[in-house]
Design a protein around this motif. Structure first.
Motif, PDB file in Angstrom:
ATOM      1  N   LEU A 119       0.713  -1.085  -0.070  1.00 20.45           N
ATOM      2  CA  LEU A 119      -0.043   0.159   0.141  1.00 20.45           C
ATOM      3  C   LEU A 119       0.729   1.275   0.166  1.00 20.45           C
ATOM      4  CD1 LEU A 119      -2.838  -0.944   2.518  1.00 20.45           C
ATOM      5  CD2 LEU A 119      -3.030  -0.558  -0.001  1.00 20.45           C
ATOM      6  N   ILE A 120       1.737   1.388   0.943  1.00 23.37           N
ATOM      7  CA  ILE A 120       2.606   2.494   1.147  1.00 23.37           C
ATOM      8  C   ILE A 120       3.528   2.749   0.128  1.00 23.37           C
ATOM      9  CG2 ILE A 120       4.056   3.851   2.516  1.00 23.37           C
ATOM     10  CD1 ILE A 120       2.564   2.623   4.910  1.00 23.37           C
ATOM     11  N   GLY A 121       4.426   1.556  -0.186  1.00 29.27           N
ATOM     12  CA  GLY A 121       5.288   1.774  -1.163  1.00 29.27           C
ATOM     13  C   GLY A 121       4.876   1.946  -2.583  1.00 29.27           C
ATOM     14  N   ASN A 122       3.769   1.350  -3.003  1.00 33.25           N
ATOM     15  CA  ASN A 122       3.270   1.387  -4.558  1.00 33.25           C
ATOM     16  C   ASN A 122       2.374   2.816  -4.529  1.00 33.25           C
ATOM     17  OD1 ASN A 122       4.140  -1.041  -6.220  1.00 33.25           O
ATOM     18  ND2 ASN A 122       3.323  -1.757  -4.203  1.00 33.25           N
ATOM     19  N   SER A 123       2.001   3.236  -3.173  1.00 27.56           N
ATOM     20  CA  SER A 123       1.407   4.509  -3.462  1.00 27.56           C
ATOM     21  C   SER A 123       2.490   5.721  -3.621  1.00 27.56           C
ATOM     22  CB  SER A 123       0.414   4.946  -2.293  1.00 27.56           C
ATOM     23  OG  SER A 123       1.242   5.078  -1.187  1.00 27.56           O
ATOM     24  N   LEU A 124       3.511   5.474  -3.082  1.00 25.58           N
ATOM     25  CA  LEU A 124       4.528   6.392  -3.277  1.00 25.58           C
ATOM     26  C   LEU A 124       5.244   6.086  -4.738  1.00 25.58           C
ATOM     27  CD1 LEU A 124       6.596   6.325   0.362  1.00 25.58           C
ATOM     28  CD2 LEU A 124       4.911   8.088  -0.503  1.00 25.58           C
ATOM     29  N   LEU A 125       5.133   5.117  -5.180  1.00 24.92           N
ATOM     30  CA  LEU A 125       5.649   4.613  -6.631  1.00 24.92           C
ATOM     31  C   LEU A 125       4.973   5.647  -7.609  1.00 24.92           C
ATOM     32  CD1 LEU A 125       7.743   2.942  -7.920  1.00 24.92           C
ATOM     33  CD2 LEU A 125       5.899   1.242  -8.314  1.00 24.92           C
ATOM     34  N   PHE A 126       3.290   5.517  -7.479  1.00 24.69           N
ATOM     35  CA  PHE A 126       2.599   6.339  -8.378  1.00 24.69           C
ATOM     36  C   PHE A 126       2.917   7.978  -8.073  1.00 24.69           C
ATOM     37  CE2 PHE A 126       0.151   2.651  -8.490  1.00 24.69           C
ATOM     38  CZ  PHE A 126      -0.461   2.645  -9.787  1.00 24.69           C
ATOM     39  N   GLY A 127       3.239   8.121  -7.058  1.00 26.74           N
ATOM     40  CA  GLY A 127       3.402   9.765  -6.425  1.00 26.74           C
ATOM     41  C   GLY A 127       4.669  10.157  -7.186  1.00 26.74           C
ATOM     42  N   ILE A 128       5.673   9.336  -7.118  1.00 29.95           N
ATOM     43  CA  ILE A 128       7.100   9.543  -7.942  1.00 29.95           C
ATOM     44  C   ILE A 128       6.982   9.838  -9.449  1.00 29.95           C
ATOM     45  CG2 ILE A 128       9.356   8.677  -8.314  1.00 29.95           C
ATOM     46  CD1 ILE A 128       9.197   7.487  -5.742  1.00 29.95           C
ATOM     47  N   LEU A 129       6.268   8.951  -9.851  1.00 26.69           N
ATOM     48  CA  LEU A 129       5.824   8.798 -11.369  1.00 26.69           C
ATOM     49  C   LEU A 129       5.154   9.938 -11.890  1.00 26.69           C
ATOM     50  CD1 LEU A 129       4.975   5.001 -12.041  1.00 26.69           C
ATOM     51  CD2 LEU A 129       7.037   5.934 -12.847  1.00 26.69           C
ATOM     52  N   GLY A 130       4.092  10.418 -11.199  1.00 28.37           N
ATOM     53  CA  GLY A 130       3.318  11.635 -11.315  1.00 28.37           C
ATOM     54  C   GLY A 130       4.045  12.977 -11.169  1.00 28.37           C
ATOM     55  N   GLY A 131       4.723  12.839 -10.057  1.00 26.95           N
ATOM     56  CA  GLY A 131       5.111  14.315  -9.557  1.00 26.95           C
ATOM     57  C   GLY A 131       6.741  14.675  -9.702  1.00 26.95           C
ATOM     58  N   PHE A 132       7.323  13.644 -10.549  1.00 24.33           N
ATOM     59  CA  PHE A 132       8.637  13.629 -10.894  1.00 24.33           C
ATOM     60  C   PHE A 132       9.121  14.780 -11.445  1.00 24.33           C
ATOM     61  CE2 PHE A 132      12.770  12.325 -12.976  1.00 24.33           C
ATOM     62  CZ  PHE A 132      13.426  12.102 -11.713  1.00 24.33           C
ATOM     63  N   ARG A 133       8.339  15.321 -12.203  1.00 24.80           N
ATOM     64  CA  ARG A 133       8.887  16.731 -13.086  1.00 24.80           C
ATOM     65  C   ARG A 133       8.933  17.857 -12.046  1.00 24.80           C
ATOM     66  NH1 ARG A 133       4.461  17.692 -17.297  1.00 24.80           N
ATOM     67  NH2 ARG A 133       4.820  15.398 -17.648  1.00 24.80           N
ATOM     68  N   ASN A 134       8.293  17.648 -11.028  1.00 28.03           N
ATOM     69  CA  ASN A 134       8.421  19.006 -10.028  1.00 28.03           C
ATOM     70  C   ASN A 134       9.400  18.813  -8.960  1.00 28.03           C
ATOM     71  OD1 ASN A 134       6.056  20.191 -11.447  1.00 28.03           O
ATOM     72  ND2 ASN A 134       4.627  18.921 -10.367  1.00 28.03           N
ATOM     73  N   LEU A 135      10.128  17.751  -8.957  1.00 28.16           N
ATOM     74  CA  LEU A 135      11.093  17.299  -7.974  1.00 28.16           C
ATOM     75  C   LEU A 135      12.611  17.876  -8.553  1.00 28.16           C
ATOM     76  CD1 LEU A 135      10.016  13.842  -6.800  1.00 28.16           C
ATOM     77  CD2 LEU A 135       9.321  15.761  -5.948  1.00 28.16           C
ATOM     78  N   GLU A 136      13.324  18.551  -7.309  1.00 32.85           N
ATOM     79  CA  GLU A 136      14.494  18.974  -7.573  1.00 32.85           C
ATOM     80  C   GLU A 136      15.562  18.546  -6.664  1.00 32.85           C
ATOM     81  OE1 GLU A 136      14.125  23.121  -7.571  1.00 32.85           O
ATOM     82  OE2 GLU A 136      12.845  23.191  -9.378  1.00 32.85           O
TER      83      GLU A 136
END
Length: 735
Positions: A119-136
């Motif tokens: 649950l936690i790991g794969n929800s973060l996986l979706f978060g990384i995929l969806g929000g990666f362009r905004n990370l620095e």
């Protein structure tokens, strides 16, 4: 006081709490420490109580100090998460728990640890995929690392669920060469016989789910009213089943698949009945491999349809349907009796109703024993307003991986032959329950009867039915089954054909020459696939000398007394299966351990002494029913490959003769069984990884030389062939 506060309370707490709350927190630490000190003082281990009190107090302080730091770190991490995500996570957890309650069942350790990661790991996986362009910067780098870790965990999880598991180290198993039956001119009973076989079905003619029992039938059968036999057929269970099948308990159909030999004389009748399985996945067709072989040897064979009382999504009857399973078999026999007696009917005079064998698998294996008991009754014992009038000539019962406690009554049977087959890797019925029913069969007439059992290493529950398969449960539970040790399906069914074919030759055809196979599977090695098979056998000619059912005096024997020397373990107890359920018999547990060196004056023995008169073993074989015990009672060793001992007979004038047991019989070590891929979870759910499996061994008195076999005064187990061992002794007798 402040230095103590600085030591015990983490800095972050001191910075975020005023003095009042700091001292309140300090008070919690003191209270827990005081309780720990009191507990330690009263925990008596032989160490001075004051030292124990101090040790427990220090342990409590260290635990509290570390816990405060760790929990603050966790709280700070969650404090940075949006409330909306935390609410979503909570809802997801609740949803998973609801699924667990109703359908998606896995063992708790896998569900909780794996579920949290999923649950936690794969929800973060979706978060990384969806929000990666905004990370620095470093956050982007950390996200890439996290993505790879979570992805690797997912891949490993899929692989772990997909792979078959592993085989525990199995001890070396030896066999004693007793000669092959084939060398004596006996044919393989699993091969097809000389009769040409026809096939047809009979049934209600209106089955909305089974075309073979509607427009495909040869003979139409009337429905039977089972409302008083299965009182649990009510409420939602009845409603949903009637909607699916189109009928209720008041109109149970008599449906059967028939393999019919072209014979010119009345043929023995064999009924096969399946066990509990998903009712939508029809089970009755899975015994065609067995039925065709048996029919080719001159038997009429019927695979009975009882799918309509099997389990479904709305639940099963949890054993309350067992009387109906048995009663339906007898109603099928009634139908065959009617056909047999109707003048001009195609089946008239073709059935030998005094030569019937019932074969059942799983709950069907318990049902055939119930049917044999009902067959001799005048009334249904659970509702005596129902009259019985069966009285068929049921001569044989075969129980394949049977249940034994689904029906509330422990049935004692009389004057019927019985065969039970059990697989060591049966994760549905994980113990040798058929042997327990075998213990409850007695013989009182002059006919020849047998009670036999075969414990097949590597066999599972489902592969005895060609449609059930390798996995003994449905998804997701079957994802964690340890499938690697399970033998091939064709091998398992070949073993069933050999044993059941042999049994039916004896029961239906009176061919007793095959009986040696039930005593020792080695006599059929060229017919059987290569896997250990442990044999149990008693017949109506068996005469028990000693058992352990009469009293609790470990030294008593109705014909004398028991003496021992130098045993490390000596007791009598009720024998248990791996889950601590009873095996239905008592036994003597004998253990010895000589350490590194075996000295003659320390040899252990167990002696059965006839005090008033001697007994004769002339023209009789000595029969031993025993098992290797659990060596963990002596040491931490997992197991030993071989436990051996000697047998010594002494006659009435004191002459002795001794033989080594392994020269005449091979005692199988306890086999380590792991049903699930994780051993600790498997042991927690199924019980002990090893189980005492009783075997029967036969030793001819001619093995003992130089003594008077007609006047034996004592029989001794002398433990001089292995430096350590545990033996479970169930019975000694003569054949």
């Amino acid at each position: 006081m402040l230095p103590v506060l600085n030591l015990l309370i983490p800095k972050v707490y001191r910075e975020n709490l005023n003095s009042f709350w700091q001292f309140a927190l300090f008070g919690l630490l003191i209270l827990v420490t005081t309780i720990a000190a009191i507990s330690g003082y009263h925990f008596q281990t032989g160490i001075p109580q004051t030292l124990m009190s101090i040790a427990w107090a220090l342990a409590a302080l260290i635990f509290m100090r570390l816990s405060l730091s760790i929990l603050w770190l966790i709280a700070s991490l969650f404090g940075k998460l949006p409330k909306a995500y935390l609410i979503g996570l909570l809802v997801a957890i609740i949803g998973m728990l609801i699924l667990y309650s109703f359908r998606f069942r896995l063992p708790s350790p896998i569900l909780y640890y794996g579920g949290v990661f999923y649950l936690i790991g794969n929800s973060l996986l979706f978060g990384i995929l969806g929000g990666f362009r905004n990370l620095e910067g470093s956050v982007r780098t950390l996200s890439i690392v996290g993505f790879l870790v979570i992805l690797a965990g997912d891949i490993y999880g899929i692989y772990w669920f997909w792979q078959d598991g592993s085989t525990p180290r199995t001890p070396k198993i030896e066999n004693v060469d007793i000669g092959l039956l084939s060398a004596q001119g006996f044919s393989n009973p699993a091969e097809n016989g000389d009769y040409k076989v026809g096939y047809f079905t009979y049934g209600s003619g209106s089955d909305q789910r089974r075309s073979e029992f509607s427009d495909g039938i040869k003979f139409k059968t009337p429905p039977v009213d089972g409302t008083k036999i299965i009182s649990e057929w009510k409420g939602d269970k009845a409603k949903w089943r009637k909607r699916y099948w189109g009928f209720g308990a008041e109109k149970f159909p008599l449906n059967g698949r028939v393999w019919m030999p072209e014979a010119n004389k009345p043929a023995p009748l064999i009924l096969i009945v399946h066990g509990n399985h998903t009712m939508e996945d029809h089970s009755d067709g899975g015994y065609g491999y067995l039925a065709e072989m048996l029919a080719s040897h001159g038997n009429i064979v019927v695979s009975v349809d009882e799918n309509f009382i099997n389990g479904t999504w709305s639940g099963d009857f949890r054993g309350k349907e067992m009387p109906a399973r048995a009663w339906l078999l007898l109603k099928h026999l009634e139908q065959w009796r009617e056909w047999n007696t109707i003048s001009g009917h195609e089946l008239s005079g073709k059935i030998d109703l005094e030569n019937i064998t019932l074969i059942g698998h799983s709950r069907g294996g318990e049902a055939v024993a119930i049917a044999a008991a009902y067959n001799r009754l005048s009334h249904f014992p659970d509702d005596a307003t129902v009259k019985f009038d069966f009285n068929f000539g049921i001569r044989g019962l075969v129980a394949i991986a049977p249940t034994d406690k689904r029906y509330q009554r422990r049935l004692k049977l009389e004057n019927v032959s019985y065969l039970t087959l059990q697989g060591s890797y049966d994760s549905d019925e994980a113990s040798y329950f058929g042997l327990r029913q075998s213990h409850r069969i007695n013989y009182s007439d002059s006919n020849y009867w047998v009670r036999a059992g075969a414990y097949i290493h590597g066999a599972n529950h489902g592969q005895f039915n060609s449609t059930w398969g390798r996995k003994d449960s449905g998804a997701p539970w079957n994802w964690i089954l340890n499938l690697e040790p399970i033998i091939k399906a064709e091998d398992q069914r070949e073993i069933a054909k050999v044993y059941i074919g042999t049994f039916c030759k004896m029961v239906s055809g009176g061919d007793l020459g095959y009986v040696v196979m039930f005593k020792n599977s080695g006599s059929a090695n060229d017919w059987l696939p290569e896997t250990p098979i442990m044999s149990y056998f008693k017949d109506s000619e068996y005469q028990p000398l000693i058992s352990y059912e009469d009293d609790i005096d470990v030294k008593s024997w109705e014909r004398g007394e028991i003496k021992t020397e130098n045993l490390k373990i000596w007791r009598e107890e009720e024998l248990k299966f791996r889950d601590d359920d009873t095996q239905g018999v008592n036994g003597a547990i004998l253990g010895w351990d000589y350490g590194d060196e075996m000295e003659s004056d320390s040899i252990a023995s167990y002696s059965i002494l006839s005090s008033d008169s001697s007994f004769s073993v002339v023209d009789k074989k000595l029969v031993f029913t025993l098992s290797q015990g659990n060596l963990n009672e002596l040491s931490e060793e997992e197991y030993t490959d071989k436990v051996d001992f000697s047998l010594r007979l002494t006659d009435s004038v004191g002459t002795t003769s001794k033989i080594k047991f392994s020269d005449y019989a091979a005692l199988t070590p306890q086999l380590p069984i792991q049903y699930l891929k994780i051993k600790s979870v498997s042991d927690e759910i199924y019980g002990n990884s090893k189980e005492a499996v009783l075997e029967t061994f036969f030793i001819a008195p001619s093995a003992f030389s130089g003594i008077e076999l007609g006047a034996i005064k004592s029989l001794e187990f002398v433990f001089d062939a292995s430096s350590k061992g545990v033996l479970i002794l169930d019975e000694i007798g003569l054949n």
